[in-house]
Design a protein around this motif. Sequence first.
Motif, PDB file in Angstrom:
ATOM      1  N   ILE A 124      31.397  -4.789  51.493  1.00 32.78           N
ATOM      2  CA  ILE A 124      30.157  -5.189  52.179  1.00 32.78           C
ATOM      3  C   ILE A 124      30.451  -6.198  53.290  1.00 32.78           C
ATOM      4  CG2 ILE A 124      27.964  -6.412  51.901  1.00 32.78           C
ATOM      5  CD1 ILE A 124      27.907  -3.560  50.831  1.00 32.78           C
ATOM      6  N   ASP A 125      31.284  -7.197  52.989  1.00 32.02           N
ATOM      7  CA  ASP A 125      31.591  -8.235  53.988  1.00 32.02           C
ATOM      8  C   ASP A 125      32.224  -7.629  55.233  1.00 32.02           C
ATOM      9  OD1 ASP A 125      30.589 -10.110  52.294  1.00 32.02           O
ATOM     10  OD2 ASP A 125      32.524 -10.888  51.612  1.00 32.02           O
ATOM     11  N   GLU A 126      33.094  -6.647  55.020  1.00 32.33           N
ATOM     12  CA  GLU A 126      33.756  -6.010  56.160  1.00 32.33           C
ATOM     13  C   GLU A 126      32.778  -5.142  56.951  1.00 32.33           C
ATOM     14  OE1 GLU A 126      37.420  -2.866  57.027  1.00 32.33           O
ATOM     15  OE2 GLU A 126      37.184  -3.754  55.031  1.00 32.33           O
ATOM     16  N   GLY A 127      31.927  -4.422  56.231  1.00 30.32           N
ATOM     17  CA  GLY A 127      30.999  -3.514  56.901  1.00 30.32           C
ATOM     18  C   GLY A 127      29.885  -4.224  57.643  1.00 30.32           C
ATOM     19  N   TYR A 128      29.469  -5.403  57.153  1.00 34.92           N
ATOM     20  CA  TYR A 128      28.345  -6.116  57.761  1.00 34.92           C
ATOM     21  C   TYR A 128      28.772  -7.399  58.474  1.00 34.92           C
ATOM     22  CZ  TYR A 128      25.114  -2.931  55.468  1.00 34.92           C
ATOM     23  OH  TYR A 128      24.426  -1.803  55.082  1.00 34.92           O
ATOM     24  N   ALA A 129      30.062  -7.527  58.785  1.00 31.19           N
ATOM     25  CA  ALA A 129      30.558  -8.707  59.504  1.00 31.19           C
ATOM     26  C   ALA A 129      30.006  -8.712  60.921  1.00 31.19           C
ATOM     27  CB  ALA A 129      32.077  -8.702  59.522  1.00 31.19           C
ATOM     28  N   THR A 130      29.594  -9.868  61.402  1.00 32.66           N
ATOM     29  CA  THR A 130      29.072  -9.998  62.765  1.00 32.66           C
ATOM     30  C   THR A 130      29.689 -11.208  63.453  1.00 32.66           C
ATOM     31  OG1 THR A 130      27.202 -11.295  61.968  1.00 32.66           O
ATOM     32  CG2 THR A 130      26.857  -8.937  62.190  1.00 32.66           C
ATOM     33  N   LYS A 131      29.898 -11.079  64.739  1.00 32.23           N
ATOM     34  CA  LYS A 131      30.387 -12.205  65.535  1.00 32.23           C
ATOM     35  C   LYS A 131      29.226 -12.877  66.282  1.00 32.23           C
ATOM     36  CE  LYS A 131      34.975 -10.203  66.281  1.00 32.23           C
ATOM     37  NZ  LYS A 131      35.961  -9.703  67.293  1.00 32.23           N
ATOM     38  N   GLY A 132      28.257 -12.079  66.674  1.00 32.22           N
ATOM     39  CA  GLY A 132      27.095 -12.617  67.388  1.00 32.22           C
ATOM     40  C   GLY A 132      25.979 -12.986  66.435  1.00 32.22           C
ATOM     41  N   ASP A 133      24.787 -13.227  66.994  1.00 32.86           N
ATOM     42  CA  ASP A 133      23.637 -13.619  66.191  1.00 32.86           C
ATOM     43  C   ASP A 133      23.157 -12.433  65.356  1.00 32.86           C
ATOM     44  OD1 ASP A 133      21.894 -15.460  65.243  1.00 32.86           O
ATOM     45  OD2 ASP A 133      20.932 -15.883  67.175  1.00 32.86           O
ATOM     46  N   ALA A 134      22.702 -12.713  64.130  1.00 30.69           N
ATOM     47  CA  ALA A 134      22.289 -11.636  63.231  1.00 30.69           C
ATOM     48  C   ALA A 134      21.170 -12.119  62.319  1.00 30.69           C
ATOM     49  CB  ALA A 134      23.481 -11.153  62.401  1.00 30.69           C
ATOM     50  N   ILE A 135      20.442 -11.152  61.773  1.00 36.31           N
ATOM     51  CA  ILE A 135      19.385 -11.417  60.793  1.00 36.31           C
ATOM     52  C   ILE A 135      19.935 -11.114  59.397  1.00 36.31           C
ATOM     53  CG2 ILE A 135      17.185 -10.563  59.895  1.00 36.31           C
ATOM     54  CD1 ILE A 135      16.365 -10.032  62.791  1.00 36.31           C
ATOM     55  N   VAL A 136      19.768 -12.048  58.480  1.00 36.00           N
ATOM     56  CA  VAL A 136      20.164 -11.819  57.091  1.00 36.00           C
ATOM     57  C   VAL A 136      18.993 -11.158  56.374  1.00 36.00           C
ATOM     58  CG1 VAL A 136      20.878 -12.860  54.918  1.00 36.00           C
ATOM     59  CG2 VAL A 136      21.753 -13.773  57.074  1.00 36.00           C
ATOM     60  N   VAL A 163      23.777  -8.753  53.576  1.00 33.38           N
ATOM     61  CA  VAL A 163      23.510  -7.610  54.457  1.00 33.38           C
ATOM     62  C   VAL A 163      22.901  -8.173  55.737  1.00 33.38           C
ATOM     63  CG1 VAL A 163      22.177  -5.498  54.760  1.00 33.38           C
ATOM     64  CG2 VAL A 163      23.195  -6.039  52.527  1.00 33.38           C
ATOM     65  N   LYS A 164      23.672  -8.081  56.820  1.00 33.22           N
ATOM     66  CA  LYS A 164      23.265  -8.705  58.089  1.00 33.22           C
ATOM     67  C   LYS A 164      23.074  -7.648  59.170  1.00 33.22           C
ATOM     68  CE  LYS A 164      26.878 -11.405  57.710  1.00 33.22           C
ATOM     69  NZ  LYS A 164      27.920 -12.429  57.995  1.00 33.22           N
ATOM     70  N   LEU A 165      22.032  -7.861  59.973  1.00 36.97           N
ATOM     71  CA  LEU A 165      21.691  -6.935  61.053  1.00 36.97           C
ATOM     72  C   LEU A 165      21.970  -7.600  62.393  1.00 36.97           C
ATOM     73  CD1 LEU A 165      18.202  -5.794  59.678  1.00 36.97           C
ATOM     74  CD2 LEU A 165      20.469  -4.853  59.116  1.00 36.97           C
ATOM     75  N   PRO A 166      22.935  -7.114  63.174  1.00 34.38           N
ATOM     76  CA  PRO A 166      23.229  -7.716  64.478  1.00 34.38           C
ATOM     77  C   PRO A 166      22.037  -7.616  65.424  1.00 34.38           C
ATOM     78  CG  PRO A 166      24.949  -6.170  63.809  1.00 34.38           C
ATOM     79  CD  PRO A 166      23.798  -5.964  62.882  1.00 34.38           C
ATOM     80  N   LEU A 174      13.025 -12.078  63.522  1.00 33.94           N
ATOM     81  CA  LEU A 174      13.149 -11.807  64.955  1.00 33.94           C
ATOM     82  C   LEU A 174      12.482 -12.911  65.764  1.00 33.94           C
ATOM     83  CD1 LEU A 174      12.429  -7.975  64.865  1.00 33.94           C
ATOM     84  CD2 LEU A 174      14.516  -9.013  65.788  1.00 33.94           C
ATOM     85  N   SER A 175      11.275 -13.308  65.357  1.00 33.98           N
ATOM     86  CA  SER A 175      10.563 -14.384  66.043  1.00 33.98           C
ATOM     87  C   SER A 175      11.387 -15.662  66.065  1.00 33.98           C
ATOM     88  CB  SER A 175       9.214 -14.633  65.357  1.00 33.98           C
ATOM     89  OG  SER A 175       8.579 -15.779  65.887  1.00 33.98           O
ATOM     90  N   GLU A 176      11.991 -15.970  64.935  1.00 28.26           N
ATOM     91  CA  GLU A 176      12.789 -17.201  64.849  1.00 28.26           C
ATOM     92  C   GLU A 176      14.005 -17.145  65.769  1.00 28.26           C
ATOM     93  OE1 GLU A 176      13.587 -20.286  61.323  1.00 28.26           O
ATOM     94  OE2 GLU A 176      14.273 -18.259  60.907  1.00 28.26           O
ATOM     95  N   LYS A 177      14.487 -15.943  66.046  1.00 22.03           N
ATOM     96  CA  LYS A 177      15.631 -15.776  66.956  1.00 22.03           C
ATOM     97  C   LYS A 177      15.185 -15.671  68.415  1.00 22.03           C
ATOM     98  CE  LYS A 177      18.721 -15.396  63.610  1.00 22.03           C
ATOM     99  NZ  LYS A 177      19.774 -16.397  63.382  1.00 22.03           N
ATOM    100  N   GLY A 178      13.881 -15.861  68.673  1.00 24.51           N
ATOM    101  CA  GLY A 178      13.383 -15.822  70.040  1.00 24.51           C
ATOM    102  C   GLY A 178      13.063 -14.435  70.555  1.00 24.51           C
ATOM    103  N   VAL A 179      12.860 -13.469  69.639  1.00 27.64           N
ATOM    104  CA  VAL A 179      12.517 -12.097  70.035  1.00 27.64           C
ATOM    105  C   VAL A 179      11.041 -11.849  69.737  1.00 27.64           C
ATOM    106  CG1 VAL A 179      12.981  -9.643  69.683  1.00 27.64           C
ATOM    107  CG2 VAL A 179      14.854 -11.304  69.537  1.00 27.64           C
ATOM    108  N   PRO A 180      10.225 -11.579  70.760  1.00 27.75           N
ATOM    109  CA  PRO A 180       8.795 -11.273  70.529  1.00 27.75           C
ATOM    110  C   PRO A 180       8.616  -9.950  69.779  1.00 27.75           C
ATOM    111  CG  PRO A 180       9.230 -11.798  72.835  1.00 27.75           C
ATOM    112  CD  PRO A 180      10.550 -11.578  72.195  1.00 27.75           C
ATOM    113  N   VAL A 181       7.508  -9.846  69.066  1.00 26.89           N
ATOM    114  CA  VAL A 181       7.256  -8.694  68.202  1.00 26.89           C
ATOM    115  C   VAL A 181       5.814  -8.225  68.389  1.00 26.89           C
ATOM    116  CG1 VAL A 181       7.053  -7.970  65.786  1.00 26.89           C
ATOM    117  CG2 VAL A 181       8.954  -9.430  66.479  1.00 26.89           C
TER     118      VAL A 181
END
Length: 500
Positions: free
Chosen positions: A11-23, A39-42, A71-78
Amino acid sequence: MRTEEDFREHIDEGYATKGDAIVLGAAMLDGKAVANSLVKLPLETMNRHGLIAGATGTGKTKSLQVLAENLSEKGVPVLLMDLKGDLSGLAQPSPGHSKIDERHAQIGIPFEPKSFPVEILSLSEQDGVKLRATVSEFGPVLLSRILDLSETQQGIVAVVFKYCDDNKLPLLDLKDFKKVLQYATGEGKSEFTKDYGRISTRSTGTILRKIIELEQQGAELFFGEKSFEVNDLTRIDDKGKGYINILRLTDIQNRPKLFSTFMLSLLAEIYDTFPEQGDSEKPELILFIDEAHLIFNEASKALLDQIESIVKLIRSKGIGLYFVTQNPTDVPNEVLAQLGLKVQHALRAFTARDRKAIKLTAENYPESDYYDTKQALTSLGIGEALVSALDEKGRPTPLAATLLRAPMSRMDVLTEKELATVIGSSDLVDKYNESIDRESAYEILNNKIEKAEALAKQEEEKPKAPSRRTTSNRMNPVIKVLTSATFIRGVLGILKKVMR
């Protein structure tokens, strides 16, 4: 035999992210969460669209809420389509609960109650910022597809728009469009025939009936001014949070044509307005379409083609579309194939049809050494889901049965007083809630017809000039005798005799 440590590494390898992500939550093995296997979503792949599906009561709405607030917390409007009326609680922080604390302890992340900036929008007579668009903005192609017109009828709609453009007749609402159609086969028939060719009364009658059908679903509330500017959906508050725009649709569930009309208009306007963005660190806007089957169930082939085309193209503008529905089979395969994120809650196998749907759904997910996907789909608990996403390189992540985190905001609706406070503090209400009815095609053509009728009446009432015969008959009898041919010939005869 695969161990828990192998699973965590997987799981850690498959969901590894370098940039900002949603847990989103923690991966589960054998029905239990594996702590810190997150489980993180880039953010950078969130514009690749997605699906949230599952049977009633399995937690779809809460998953939508979790994604929207993160998404809102990351500055993305919805933009949320709220057909059930249970998303307004995003404006208030969660009161918390011991079960929430227990869930987050299993996941391995802290729980923080928070509220988010919310804008309440309305497509009907409900309170909120009014969303409107003019018929002209809709355009002949989209209007024809919504009305499910034949090729001949589409040509007539195109001619009507061309006539209005040529004669500077604004098409603002449906009464404008109906008036031009009536004019084309009535008082203005000769004008249309001369410049644009003959228009069939039968065809215009069919188009009018389909417009009336649309009006019966409340479309007259949507078409008009002031038009909503889609850039107002992308606002960020002073704390850097993206606004969560909640469109209240609780009173149009039985009016799917109005819902699909609005959705296509909105997506077309966004596509035309937003610049090309390409790959970027985060999306420009994310739209969640709840009860998505309302769009697809009664859509014509032309309408489905339009939706498919927009889904394919709009992600280049930084826009992500997320469909929320009970079963993935509610979404056409052509659209389903475009969805990068899938959050699949439990499905129920009550009938043979249900079992067939489960089999088809299982085939949409990557094969896994840790799950029997078909069996997992029927054994997931509330707030659990099978998740498959795209990593930062656009590759599918490993399938993960996920214990989802709880919403940070209230999992309940606002009271009437709280809702009134949110709407009352809006900067957009004053901008859009004044209904404008300026002079448009309806008024201009009515004036034109009235002037033509008044002129015709004047011509009828105007006294006619007497004819020569009438004037002759009214001459003085003496003059009439003196100027008669017989009298003249007699006088000339007498003169001839005297001269002799």
